[in-house]
Motif scaffolding. Structure first.
Motif, mmCIF file in Angstrom:
data_model
loop_
_atom_site.group_PDB
_atom_site.id
_atom_site.type_symbol
_atom_site.label_atom_id
_atom_site.label_comp_id
_atom_site.label_asym_id
_atom_site.label_seq_id
_atom_site.Cartn_x
_atom_site.Cartn_y
_atom_site.Cartn_z
ATOM 1 N N GLY A 256 0.824 -1.198 0.000
ATOM 2 C CA GLY A 256 0.000 0.000 0.000
ATOM 3 C C GLY A 256 0.858 1.247 0.000
ATOM 4 O O GLY A 256 2.061 1.199 -0.271
ATOM 5 N N ALA A 257 0.235 2.377 0.294
ATOM 6 C CA ALA A 257 0.942 3.662 0.339
ATOM 7 C C ALA A 257 0.267 4.545 1.372
ATOM 8 O O ALA A 257 -0.904 4.362 1.713
ATOM 9 N N GLU A 258 1.018 5.523 1.878
ATOM 10 C CA GLU A 258 0.503 6.470 2.863
ATOM 11 C C GLU A 258 0.687 7.879 2.337
ATOM 12 O O GLU A 258 1.753 8.250 1.859
ATOM 13 N N LEU A 259 -0.388 8.671 2.414
ATOM 14 C CA LEU A 259 -0.356 10.068 2.005
ATOM 15 C C LEU A 259 -0.306 10.949 3.238
ATOM 16 O O LEU A 259 -1.060 10.740 4.187
ATOM 17 N N GLU A 260 0.587 11.934 3.208
ATOM 18 C CA GLU A 260 0.647 12.937 4.272
ATOM 19 C C GLU A 260 0.740 14.318 3.643
ATOM 20 O O GLU A 260 1.549 14.547 2.741
ATOM 21 N N ARG A 261 -0.118 15.222 4.095
ATOM 22 C CA ARG A 261 -0.046 16.613 3.685
ATOM 23 C C ARG A 261 0.099 17.478 4.935
ATOM 24 O O ARG A 261 -0.333 17.084 6.026
ATOM 25 N N GLY A 262 0.703 18.643 4.757
ATOM 26 C CA GLY A 262 0.964 19.468 5.923
ATOM 27 C C GLY A 262 0.896 20.949 5.638
ATOM 28 O O GLY A 262 0.886 21.390 4.477
ATOM 29 N N VAL A 263 0.839 21.720 6.709
ATOM 30 C CA VAL A 263 0.907 23.181 6.630
ATOM 31 C C VAL A 263 1.832 23.641 7.742
ATOM 32 O O VAL A 263 1.709 23.231 8.894
ATOM 33 N N GLU A 264 2.814 24.469 7.381
ATOM 34 C CA GLU A 264 3.700 25.060 8.384
ATOM 35 C C GLU A 264 3.126 26.401 8.810
ATOM 36 O O GLU A 264 2.515 27.114 8.004
ATOM 37 N N VAL A 265 3.302 26.726 10.080
ATOM 38 C CA VAL A 265 2.743 27.958 10.628
ATOM 39 C C VAL A 265 3.830 28.672 11.425
ATOM 40 O O VAL A 265 4.476 28.072 12.290
ATOM 41 N N VAL A 266 4.017 29.944 11.139
ATOM 42 C CA VAL A 266 4.956 30.779 11.898
ATOM 43 C C VAL A 266 4.158 31.647 12.865
ATOM 44 O O VAL A 266 3.144 32.260 12.480
ATOM 45 N N LEU A 267 4.605 31.701 14.120
ATOM 46 C CA LEU A 267 3.906 32.449 15.166
ATOM 47 C C LEU A 267 4.575 33.804 15.402
ATOM 48 O O LEU A 267 5.728 34.018 15.030
ATOM 49 N N ALA A 268 3.836 34.665 16.080
ATOM 50 C CA ALA A 268 4.427 35.944 16.473
ATOM 51 C C ALA A 268 5.429 35.744 17.600
ATOM 52 O O ALA A 268 6.437 36.437 17.681
ATOM 53 N N ASP B 141 6.697 32.464 20.723
ATOM 54 C CA ASP B 141 7.175 31.091 20.791
ATOM 55 C C ASP B 141 6.212 30.158 21.525
ATOM 56 O O ASP B 141 6.572 29.024 21.844
ATOM 57 N N ASP B 142 4.968 30.618 21.792
ATOM 58 C CA ASP B 142 4.028 29.812 22.566
ATOM 59 C C ASP B 142 3.298 28.833 21.650
ATOM 60 O O ASP B 142 2.180 29.094 21.177
ATOM 61 N N VAL B 143 3.945 27.699 21.390
ATOM 62 C CA VAL B 143 3.388 26.698 20.487
ATOM 63 C C VAL B 143 2.107 26.103 21.061
ATOM 64 O O VAL B 143 1.117 25.889 20.346
ATOM 65 N N ARG B 144 2.104 25.834 22.360
ATOM 66 C CA ARG B 144 0.921 25.206 22.964
ATOM 67 C C ARG B 144 -0.317 26.085 22.812
ATOM 68 O O ARG B 144 -1.413 25.590 22.541
ATOM 69 N N GLN B 145 -0.148 27.371 22.998
ATOM 70 C CA GLN B 145 -1.293 28.272 22.892
ATOM 71 C C GLN B 145 -1.890 28.225 21.494
ATOM 72 O O GLN B 145 -3.119 28.175 21.323
ATOM 73 N N GLY C 109 9.973 23.802 15.284
ATOM 74 C CA GLY C 109 11.144 24.639 15.469
ATOM 75 C C GLY C 109 10.743 25.851 16.289
ATOM 76 O O GLY C 109 9.570 26.032 16.624
ATOM 77 N N PRO C 110 11.689 26.717 16.631
ATOM 78 C CA PRO C 110 11.367 27.908 17.426
ATOM 79 C C PRO C 110 10.321 28.778 16.730
ATOM 80 O O PRO C 110 10.513 29.210 15.587
ATOM 81 N N GLY C 111 9.210 29.020 17.411
ATOM 82 C CA GLY C 111 8.178 29.870 16.847
ATOM 83 C C GLY C 111 7.463 29.283 15.646
ATOM 84 O O GLY C 111 6.845 30.018 14.868
ATOM 85 N N ARG C 112 7.498 27.960 15.506
ATOM 86 C CA ARG C 112 6.871 27.312 14.348
ATOM 87 C C ARG C 112 6.036 26.116 14.796
ATOM 88 O O ARG C 112 6.371 25.435 15.759
ATOM 89 N N VAL C 113 4.979 25.872 14.045
ATOM 90 C CA VAL C 113 4.119 24.713 14.266
ATOM 91 C C VAL C 113 3.964 23.983 12.939
ATOM 92 O O VAL C 113 3.858 24.609 11.875
ATOM 93 N N LEU C 114 3.958 22.662 13.024
ATOM 94 C CA LEU C 114 3.713 21.830 11.851
ATOM 95 C C LEU C 114 2.417 21.066 12.066
ATOM 96 O O LEU C 114 2.298 20.280 13.014
ATOM 97 N N LEU C 115 1.435 21.298 11.206
ATOM 98 C CA LEU C 115 0.158 20.593 11.242
ATOM 99 C C LEU C 115 0.132 19.594 10.086
ATOM 100 O O LEU C 115 0.412 19.969 8.936
ATOM 101 N N THR C 116 -0.176 18.336 10.373
ATOM 102 C CA THR C 116 -0.159 17.308 9.336
ATOM 103 C C THR C 116 -1.471 16.543 9.314
ATOM 104 O O THR C 116 -2.158 16.408 10.329
ATOM 105 N N VAL C 117 -1.807 16.028 8.127
ATOM 106 C CA VAL C 117 -2.980 15.179 7.928
ATOM 107 C C VAL C 117 -2.492 13.939 7.192
ATOM 108 O O VAL C 117 -1.834 14.055 6.150
ATOM 109 N N ALA C 118 -2.783 12.755 7.714
ATOM 110 C CA ALA C 118 -2.226 11.521 7.156
ATOM 111 C C ALA C 118 -3.291 10.438 7.057
ATOM 112 O O ALA C 118 -4.201 10.349 7.890
ATOM 113 N N THR C 119 -3.159 9.599 6.037
ATOM 114 C CA THR C 119 -4.127 8.530 5.788
ATOM 115 C C THR C 119 -3.780 7.232 6.483
ATOM 116 O O THR C 119 -4.647 6.376 6.643
ATOM 117 N N GLY C 120 -2.507 7.030 6.869
ATOM 118 C CA GLY C 120 -2.087 5.692 7.248
ATOM 119 C C GLY C 120 -1.959 4.847 5.984
ATOM 120 O O GLY C 120 -2.233 5.305 4.871
#
Length: 287
Positions: free
Chosen positions: A103-115, A117-121, A163-174
């Motif tokens: 089989g195969a797995e698809l993953e797509r993502g969006v990188e986000v830069v914050l003002a 460094d509060d990634v959790r927020q 990374g510092p001040g960055r968030v990576l959001l991903t969507v994956a099929t398995g």
């Protein structure tokens, strides 16, 4: 000759009478065939009428649109709390759907830069803006905040620090059956491409080709990102100089010699890597 049967001997079977063992074998074969026909019929009905119960029942081409819509919704959930940019899709082949099937797995993502460094927020705000049936939540994994959600049809969503001040959001099929394969959505990104090329010309270096990425928005339309890489001018020169016009009346989240992030009519992200600058100009989905 007497017709009496001698004690201790079974009467002989006439040629026109099947032996008892053969009769049993015929019944067994008939019952097996009937069961096979019934099972095939139930399988046919289930495939066409029942929802999938495991991801192996949905091929990559069927799961792809779910991934695309989820990615667009994530760009909307970021809102003005960050500058998002779509990333190229990644397809990993060679995984095992079953012991016998690749089989195969698809993953797509969006990188986000914050003002800041509060990634959790940021992850918590994104989770709060996602649909309730996604059951999104933020926990801690290995000492770092981790967003997890379920976009439906066995498509998983994750968010973590990139990374510092960055968030990576991903969507994956398995791992899925390939089926007809994944086809990324196309988009007309004329305005985004023009803005990226204009920035490249201001730096005066030779620019590479523009890569356009897209994702479906929940309310219709598409999120779009135009990416380009170019020479970035002298080291230490501010990246913001290429975006002065775009910055008018906009929210600037980062502004340094190596990183620039703007949220206005476009979401603009530029970063210097060695002697090159990578630029992403995006239009995101609305919340």
């Amino acid at each position: 000759m007497s017709g009496a049967v001698q004690a201790g001997y079974a009467p002989p079977t006439r040629p026109d009478q099947p032996a008892p063992g053969r009769r049993w074998l015929r019944w067994l074969v008939a019952a097996t065939l009937a069961w096979a026909v019934l099972l095939a019929g139930l399988t046919w009905w289930s495939v066409r009428h029942d929802p999938p119960t495991v991801k192996e029942q949905r091929s990559l081409d069927q799961a792809g649109p779910v991934v695309d819509r989820a990615l667009g919704r994530l760009t909307a959930a970021v809102g003005r709390d960050g500058v998002p940019a779509l990333l190229p899709d990644r397809i990993e082949r060679g995984c095992r759907v079953t012991p016998l099937d690749d089989g195969a797995e698809l993953e797509r993502g969006v990188e986000v830069v914050l003002a800041g460094d509060d990634v959790r927020q940021l992850l918590q705000r994104v989770a709060d803006r996602l649909p309730p049936d996604w059951r999104a939540g933020v926990s801690t994994y290995d000492g770092e905040p981790l967003l997890r959600a379920d976009a439906g049809e066995f498509v998983a969503v994750e968010g973590r620090a990139g990374g510092p001040g960055r968030v990576l959001l991903t969507v994956a099929t398995g791992c899925r059956p390939v089926g007809a394969g994944y086809r990324a959505p196309a988009a007309d990104a004329v305005a985004e491409t023009a803005e990226a090329q204009r920035a490249a010309r201001r730096w005066g270096g030779a620019a590479g080709p523009v890569q356009v990425l897209a994702a479906s928005c929940p309310g219709g339309g598409t999120a779009r990102t135009a990416r380009i890489e170019t020479a970035g001018g002298p080291a230490g020169s501010p990246l913001a100089a290429a975006f002065r016009d775009a910055a008018d009346g906009s929210l600037v989240l980062r502004d340094s010699a190596d990183e620039y992030a703007l949220r206005g009519s476009f979401a603009v992200l530029a970063e210097r890597v060695d002697d090159r600058v990578r630029v992403a100009v995006s239009t995101t989905c609305r919340a």
